[in-house]
Design a protein around this motif. Structure first.
Motif, PDB file in Angstrom:
ATOM      1  N   UNK A 240       0.556  32.659 -90.398  1.00  0.00           N
ATOM      2  CA  UNK A 240      -0.132  31.418 -90.038  1.00  0.00           C
ATOM      3  C   UNK A 240       0.284  30.274 -90.955  1.00  0.00           C
ATOM      4  N   UNK A 241       0.523  30.573 -92.227  1.00  0.00           N
ATOM      5  CA  UNK A 241       0.967  29.521 -93.156  1.00  0.00           C
ATOM      6  C   UNK A 241       2.305  28.950 -92.709  1.00  0.00           C
ATOM      7  N   UNK A 242       3.216  29.820 -92.296  1.00  0.00           N
ATOM      8  CA  UNK A 242       4.533  29.360 -91.824  1.00  0.00           C
ATOM      9  C   UNK A 242       4.370  28.536 -90.551  1.00  0.00           C
ATOM     10  N   UNK A 243       3.567  29.017 -89.622  1.00  0.00           N
ATOM     11  CA  UNK A 243       3.368  28.283 -88.376  1.00  0.00           C
ATOM     12  C   UNK A 243       2.685  26.941 -88.606  1.00  0.00           C
ATOM     13  N   UNK A 244       1.772  26.893 -89.567  1.00  0.00           N
ATOM     14  CA  UNK A 244       1.105  25.631 -89.860  1.00  0.00           C
ATOM     15  C   UNK A 244       2.094  24.627 -90.450  1.00  0.00           C
ATOM     16  N   UNK A 245       2.997  25.128 -91.304  1.00  0.00           N
ATOM     17  CA  UNK A 245       3.991  24.255 -91.920  1.00  0.00           C
ATOM     18  C   UNK A 245       5.108  23.900 -90.939  1.00  0.00           C
ATOM     19  N   UNK A 246       5.476  24.844 -90.080  1.00  0.00           N
ATOM     20  CA  UNK A 246       6.596  24.662 -89.148  1.00  0.00           C
ATOM     21  C   UNK A 246       6.228  25.275 -87.796  1.00  0.00           C
ATOM     22  N   UNK A 247       5.430  24.580 -87.001  1.00  0.00           N
ATOM     23  CA  UNK A 247       4.937  25.174 -85.755  1.00  0.00           C
ATOM     24  C   UNK A 247       6.019  25.471 -84.722  1.00  0.00           C
ATOM     25  N   UNK A 248       7.245  25.011 -84.958  1.00  0.00           N
ATOM     26  CA  UNK A 248       8.328  25.322 -84.023  1.00  0.00           C
ATOM     27  C   UNK A 248       9.077  26.586 -84.443  1.00  0.00           C
ATOM     28  N   UNK A 249       8.618  27.244 -85.508  1.00  0.00           N
ATOM     29  CA  UNK A 249       9.298  28.441 -86.003  1.00  0.00           C
ATOM     30  C   UNK A 249       9.334  29.521 -84.929  1.00  0.00           C
ATOM     31  N   UNK A 250      10.495  30.181 -84.829  1.00  0.00           N
ATOM     32  CA  UNK A 250      10.650  31.263 -83.859  1.00  0.00           C
ATOM     33  C   UNK A 250      10.890  32.601 -84.551  1.00  0.00           C
ATOM     34  N   UNK A 251      11.022  32.564 -85.869  1.00  0.00           N
ATOM     35  CA  UNK A 251      11.257  33.793 -86.623  1.00  0.00           C
ATOM     36  C   UNK A 251      10.313  33.873 -87.810  1.00  0.00           C
ATOM     37  N   UNK A 252       9.977  35.093 -88.187  1.00  0.00           N
ATOM     38  CA  UNK A 252       9.193  35.287 -89.403  1.00  0.00           C
ATOM     39  C   UNK A 252      10.046  34.851 -90.592  1.00  0.00           C
ATOM     40  N   UNK A 253       9.416  34.644 -91.710  1.00  0.00           N
ATOM     41  CA  UNK A 253      10.133  34.198 -92.903  1.00  0.00           C
ATOM     42  C   UNK A 253      11.244  35.184 -93.264  1.00  0.00           C
ATOM     43  N   UNK A 254      10.937  36.469 -93.211  1.00  0.00           N
ATOM     44  CA  UNK A 254      11.921  37.493 -93.564  1.00  0.00           C
ATOM     45  C   UNK A 254      13.107  37.466 -92.603  1.00  0.00           C
ATOM     46  N   UNK A 255      12.841  37.370 -91.310  1.00  0.00           N
ATOM     47  CA  UNK A 255      13.912  37.334 -90.311  1.00  0.00           C
ATOM     48  C   UNK A 255      14.745  36.060 -90.465  1.00  0.00           C
ATOM     49  N   UNK A 256      14.094  34.943 -90.770  1.00  0.00           N
ATOM     50  CA  UNK A 256      14.806  33.676 -90.964  1.00  0.00           C
ATOM     51  C   UNK A 256      15.716  33.750 -92.178  1.00  0.00           C
ATOM     52  N   UNK A 257      15.211  34.312 -93.284  1.00  0.00           N
ATOM     53  CA  UNK A 257      16.036  34.452 -94.487  1.00  0.00           C
ATOM     54  C   UNK A 257      17.244  35.346 -94.218  1.00  0.00           C
ATOM     55  N   UNK A 258      17.033  36.442 -93.521  1.00  0.00           N
ATOM     56  CA  UNK A 258      18.120  37.360 -93.185  1.00  0.00           C
ATOM     57  C   UNK A 258      19.154  36.654 -92.309  1.00  0.00           C
ATOM     58  N   UNK A 259      18.668  35.887 -91.336  1.00  0.00           N
ATOM     59  CA  UNK A 259      19.544  35.123 -90.447  1.00  0.00           C
ATOM     60  C   UNK A 259      20.384  34.119 -91.244  1.00  0.00           C
ATOM     61  N   UNK A 260      19.747  33.407 -92.179  1.00  0.00           N
ATOM     62  CA  UNK A 260      20.462  32.404 -92.971  1.00  0.00           C
ATOM     63  C   UNK A 260      21.484  33.046 -93.903  1.00  0.00           C
ATOM     64  N   UNK A 261      21.153  34.203 -94.471  1.00  0.00           N
ATOM     65  CA  UNK A 261      22.126  34.907 -95.320  1.00  0.00           C
ATOM     66  C   UNK A 261      23.340  35.323 -94.493  1.00  0.00           C
ATOM     67  N   UNK A 262      23.090  35.857 -93.308  1.00  0.00           N
ATOM     68  CA  UNK A 262      24.177  36.289 -92.429  1.00  0.00           C
ATOM     69  C   UNK A 262      25.023  35.084 -92.015  1.00  0.00           C
ATOM     70  N   UNK A 263      24.359  33.973 -91.719  1.00  0.00           N
ATOM     71  CA  UNK A 263      25.065  32.745 -91.342  1.00  0.00           C
ATOM     72  C   UNK A 263      25.967  32.254 -92.477  1.00  0.00           C
ATOM     73  N   UNK A 264      25.450  32.312 -93.691  1.00  0.00           N
ATOM     74  CA  UNK A 264      26.217  31.856 -94.857  1.00  0.00           C
ATOM     75  C   UNK A 264      27.436  32.735 -95.087  1.00  0.00           C
ATOM     76  N   UNK A 265      27.283  34.031 -94.943  1.00  0.00           N
ATOM     77  CA  UNK A 265      28.403  34.952 -95.135  1.00  0.00           C
ATOM     78  C   UNK A 265      29.495  34.671 -94.115  1.00  0.00           C
ATOM     79  N   UNK A 266      29.130  34.492 -92.863  1.00  0.00           N
ATOM     80  CA  UNK A 266      30.122  34.254 -91.815  1.00  0.00           C
ATOM     81  C   UNK A 266      30.738  32.871 -91.898  1.00  0.00           C
ATOM     82  N   UNK A 267      30.016  31.919 -92.411  1.00  0.00           N
ATOM     83  CA  UNK A 267      30.534  30.567 -92.528  1.00  0.00           C
ATOM     84  C   UNK A 267      31.574  30.468 -93.625  1.00  0.00           C
ATOM     85  N   UNK A 268      31.437  31.291 -94.674  1.00  0.00           N
ATOM     86  CA  UNK A 268      32.368  31.242 -95.806  1.00  0.00           C
ATOM     87  C   UNK A 268      33.710  31.915 -95.521  1.00  0.00           C
ATOM     88  N   UNK A 269      33.845  32.604 -94.391  1.00  0.00           N
ATOM     89  CA  UNK A 269      35.098  33.308 -94.064  1.00  0.00           C
ATOM     90  C   UNK A 269      36.262  32.386 -93.896  1.00  0.00           C
TER      91      UNK A 269
END
Length: 140
Positions: A111-140
């Motif tokens: 609820x804290x995440x949704x209150x801060x970012x009501x357009x969120x589609x991923x949990x904090x953990x899933x978002x962090x994992x997604x961003x880490x994966x994005x960063x790894x692939x972007x650096x290739x």
């Protein structure tokens, strides 16, 4: 049509109530609609300002400064246009009963995440994992 849910002005979603109950859903619907309304109002103001602000400025430096300001304003409005699309998508998720649940895991988004970012589609953990994966692939 569903009856309107009563929502006190000082209502805030709490962890001790059922997740995405009628009051929470109405709280987030209103939050999203108010946010969209504010963005649309800003957009109208910008359009009016750009239409009214067209003038011939003889000094090159002043003209360049005004063009830079306009470009920045238009870039900001473009970001807000994209944000309005995300708000509309969140409102559709509310209508479909999918709002508040992670697209990746299906688990409730905090609820804290949704209150801060009501357009969120991923949990904090899933978002962090997604961003880490994005960063790894972007650096290739």
């Amino acid at each position: 049509m569903k009856a309107e849910t009563f929502l006190p002005d000082d209502y805030r979603p709490a962890e001790d109530e059922p997740f995405m109950n009628d009051r929470q859903v109405e709280y987030f619907r209103r939050k999203l609609l108010n946010w969209k309304s504010d963005l649309m109002s800003d957009t109208r103001d910008t359009i009016e300002g750009l239409q009214d602000g067209t003038r011939n400025i003889p000094d090159i430096a002043d003209r360049a400064s005004e063009e830079t300001d306009r470009a920045l304003e238009l870039r900001t409005r473009d970001r807000q246009r994209k944000l309005v699309s995300k708000i509309d998508a969140a409102l559709r998720r509310i209508d479909e009963g999918e709002f508040g649940y992670c697209d990746v895991t299906g688990e409730p988004i905090s609820l804290k995440r949704l209150d801060a970012r009501p357009i969120a589609t991923m949990s904090l953990e899933a978002q962090e994992k997604h961003e880490r994966r994005e960063k790894v692939h972007r650096d290739d």
